[in-house]
Design a protein around this motif. Structure first.
Motif, short mmCIF file in Angstrom:
data_model
loop_
_atom_site.label_atom_id
_atom_site.label_comp_id
_atom_site.label_asym_id
_atom_site.label_seq_id
_atom_site.Cartn_x
_atom_site.Cartn_y
_atom_site.Cartn_z
N ILE A 32 -0.60 -1.58 8.22
CA ILE A 32 -0.23 -1.97 6.86
C ILE A 32 1.18 -2.55 6.89
O ILE A 32 2.17 -1.81 6.97
N PRO A 33 1.31 -3.87 6.82
CA PRO A 33 2.66 -4.47 6.89
C PRO A 33 3.58 -3.98 5.77
O PRO A 33 4.77 -3.76 6.01
N ASP A 34 3.08 -3.84 4.54
CA ASP A 34 3.90 -3.37 3.42
C ASP A 34 3.45 -1.96 3.08
O ASP A 34 2.62 -1.74 2.21
N TYR A 35 4.01 -0.99 3.80
CA TYR A 35 3.51 0.39 3.78
C TYR A 35 4.56 1.34 3.22
O TYR A 35 5.73 1.31 3.62
N SER A 36 4.14 2.18 2.29
CA SER A 36 4.99 3.25 1.76
C SER A 36 4.22 4.56 1.88
O SER A 36 3.00 4.58 1.69
N PHE A 37 4.93 5.63 2.18
CA PHE A 37 4.29 6.93 2.38
C PHE A 37 5.06 8.01 1.64
O PHE A 37 6.30 8.06 1.71
N VAL A 38 4.32 8.86 0.94
CA VAL A 38 4.91 10.01 0.27
C VAL A 38 4.13 11.25 0.69
O VAL A 38 2.91 11.33 0.49
N ALA A 39 4.82 12.19 1.31
CA ALA A 39 4.22 13.48 1.69
C ALA A 39 4.50 14.49 0.60
O ALA A 39 5.65 14.64 0.16
N ILE A 40 3.45 15.18 0.14
CA ILE A 40 3.62 16.26 -0.82
C ILE A 40 3.38 17.56 -0.05
O ILE A 40 2.23 17.92 0.24
N ARG A 41 4.45 18.22 0.30
CA ARG A 41 4.39 19.32 1.26
C ARG A 41 3.60 20.51 0.76
O ARG A 41 2.97 21.22 1.55
N ASP A 42 3.62 20.76 -0.54
CA ASP A 42 2.97 21.97 -1.06
C ASP A 42 1.65 21.67 -1.75
O ASP A 42 1.16 22.49 -2.53
N THR A 92 0.84 -1.21 0.00
CA THR A 92 0.00 0.00 0.00
C THR A 92 0.86 1.25 0.00
O THR A 92 1.76 1.40 0.83
N LEU A 93 0.56 2.13 -0.94
CA LEU A 93 1.18 3.45 -1.01
C LEU A 93 0.16 4.49 -0.58
O LEU A 93 -0.94 4.55 -1.12
N VAL A 94 0.52 5.31 0.39
CA VAL A 94 -0.31 6.44 0.81
C VAL A 94 0.41 7.72 0.42
O VAL A 94 1.56 7.94 0.81
N ILE A 95 -0.27 8.54 -0.38
CA ILE A 95 0.23 9.86 -0.78
C ILE A 95 -0.64 10.90 -0.09
O ILE A 95 -1.87 10.81 -0.13
N TRP A 96 -0.01 11.88 0.55
CA TRP A 96 -0.81 12.87 1.29
C TRP A 96 -0.35 14.29 0.96
O TRP A 96 0.82 14.62 1.13
N GLY A 97 -1.31 15.10 0.48
CA GLY A 97 -1.08 16.53 0.36
C GLY A 97 -1.13 17.14 1.75
O GLY A 97 -2.20 17.18 2.37
N MET A 98 -0.02 17.61 2.25
CA MET A 98 0.10 17.98 3.66
C MET A 98 -0.58 19.30 4.01
O MET A 98 -0.71 19.64 5.18
N LYS A 99 -1.04 20.05 3.02
CA LYS A 99 -1.78 21.28 3.29
C LYS A 99 -3.29 21.08 3.24
O LYS A 99 -4.06 22.04 3.19
N ASP A 100 -3.73 19.83 3.27
CA ASP A 100 -5.16 19.52 3.28
C ASP A 100 -5.79 20.11 4.54
O ASP A 100 -5.38 19.80 5.66
N ARG A 101 -6.79 20.97 4.38
CA ARG A 101 -7.45 21.62 5.51
C ARG A 101 -8.69 20.87 5.98
O ARG A 101 -9.27 21.22 7.01
N GLY A 102 -9.12 19.86 5.22
CA GLY A 102 -10.28 19.07 5.61
C GLY A 102 -9.90 17.75 6.23
O GLY A 102 -10.50 17.29 7.20
N LEU A 103 -8.89 17.09 5.65
CA LEU A 103 -8.37 15.83 6.16
C LEU A 103 -6.92 16.09 6.55
O LEU A 103 -6.03 16.11 5.70
N LEU A 104 -6.70 16.29 7.82
CA LEU A 104 -5.42 16.79 8.31
C LEU A 104 -4.34 15.72 8.29
O LEU A 104 -4.65 14.52 8.31
N PRO A 105 -3.08 16.12 8.26
CA PRO A 105 -1.99 15.14 8.24
C PRO A 105 -1.97 14.19 9.43
O PRO A 105 -1.35 13.12 9.36
N CYS A 106 -2.65 14.55 10.52
CA CYS A 106 -2.72 13.63 11.67
C CYS A 106 -3.36 12.30 11.28
O CYS A 106 -3.18 11.29 11.98
N LEU A 107 -4.07 12.26 10.16
CA LEU A 107 -4.77 11.04 9.76
C LEU A 107 -3.83 9.97 9.21
O LEU A 107 -4.28 8.85 8.94
N VAL A 108 -2.57 10.28 9.05
CA VAL A 108 -1.62 9.22 8.68
C VAL A 108 -0.94 8.63 9.92
O VAL A 108 -0.18 7.66 9.80
N ASP A 109 -1.22 9.16 11.10
CA ASP A 109 -0.62 8.64 12.33
C ASP A 109 -1.00 7.17 12.53
O ASP A 109 -2.17 6.81 12.51
N GLY A 110 0.00 6.35 12.72
CA GLY A 110 -0.27 4.95 13.06
C GLY A 110 -0.56 4.03 11.90
O GLY A 110 -0.79 2.83 12.10
#
Length: 299
Positions: free
Chosen positions: A263-273, A240-258
């Protein structure tokens, strides 16, 4: 063979979806699920790049754009929408596929991938919270509870029953501009308005929110805590790949906590802008993350 084409596909679930297709049907399939309040055009920047190596399937989900809009809130329950996904794969003679979802499309993707791991080979999520993490944060994180109050409004509003096109425009573009601080390109506004103005479209789109059992407490409200958010939850079986736009004002970055614990096979990419609509706010970054991960995780 990367030209985008659209076709209407009648499903065994009783709905007909407008589906965008690109790429060679002999290549590994990837299904792209959009969220609210969009259509398959969420993925307009990613489809050409994906289609070079994949058979890309991007439906307008039920209730949206040119797809069927059945009446009744009950017809927008998540299990029925997930059933559309697998019925679409069946209609195209696809057994196993990669699944990607943004926003509500991601919510459906989380559930569908967990329920049918033999069919979903890889999972990509963009700014769509895991159900257990989301429900927990709605109780425990004051910032996320505050940011999610729009869900209560979407459930309760009767604006969709009032045939006022100017009110419709103001309502939906306020979602982008005022709540999410996202600028909609001028050339896209006419497309949105045409899709939202389809008979029954706004009610159908809002019915996705009305049908979900997710509990959204009001600010300061003390509701009974759902037991399932603190107990064990099934692990996500796919890479599983999770990509997160970190300036999301509706679904905050805290939602990637934990997420790494679920997800045993977990990849994460933060898009800061990027904000909530990362696929078209920062298309190059999203496309690059997708292609790199897909290449590293062969289906």
């Amino acid at each position: 063979m990367t030209d985008l084409r659209t076709t209407m596909v009648s499903l065994a679930t009783g709905v007909t979806l407008n589906v965008a297709l690109a790429g060679n049907p002999a290549h590994p399939p990837i299904i792209l699920l959009h969220g609210f309040p969009e259509s398959h055009r969420t993925w307009r920047h990613q489809i050409p790049a994906l289609a070079r190596e994949h058979f890309v399937i991007a439906p307008d989900q039920r209730g949206y754009a040119c797809s069927s809009k059945p009446e009744g809130v009950e017809n927008y329950a998540a299990d029925k929408i997930a059933a559309d996904l697998f019925a679409l794969a069946d209609a195209l003679a696809i057994d196993r596929f990669t699944l990607a979802g943004h926003d509500w499309g991601g919510a459906i993707a989380w559930m569908a991938a967990l329920r049918e791991p033999k069919r979903v080979a890889r999972l990509v999520i963009i700014n769509a919270p895991h159900p257990q993490v989301f429900q927990r944060k709605l109780f425990d994180d004051p910032g996320q509870r505050r940011a999610s109050q729009y869900i209560r409004f979407f459930r309760e509003t009767d604006l969709d029953r009032v045939p006022d096109k100017s009110a419709l425009e103001q309502f939906l573009f306020s979602l982008f501009g005022e709540h999410l601080q996202v600028r909609v390109p001028p050339e896209e506004k006419a497309i949105y308005l045409e899709q939202w103005s389809q008979p029954g479209a706004l009610t159908a789109m809002l019915n996705w929110y009305r049908a979900t059992p997710m509990v959204v407490p009001a600010i300061g409200e003390d509701l009974p805590r759902p037991a399932w958010i603190d107990g064990p939850f099934p692990l996500q079986p796919q890479p599983t790949l999770v990509i997160w736009g970190m300036k999301d004002r509706g679904l905050l970055p805290c939602l990637v906590d934990g997420l790494e614990t679920l997800i045993p096979d977990y990849s994460f990419v933060a898009i800061r802008d990027a904000g909530h609509f990362a696929p078209w706010e920062r298309p190059h970054a999203v496309t690059e993350a997708l292609l790199d991960w897909l290449a590293a995780r062969p289906a």
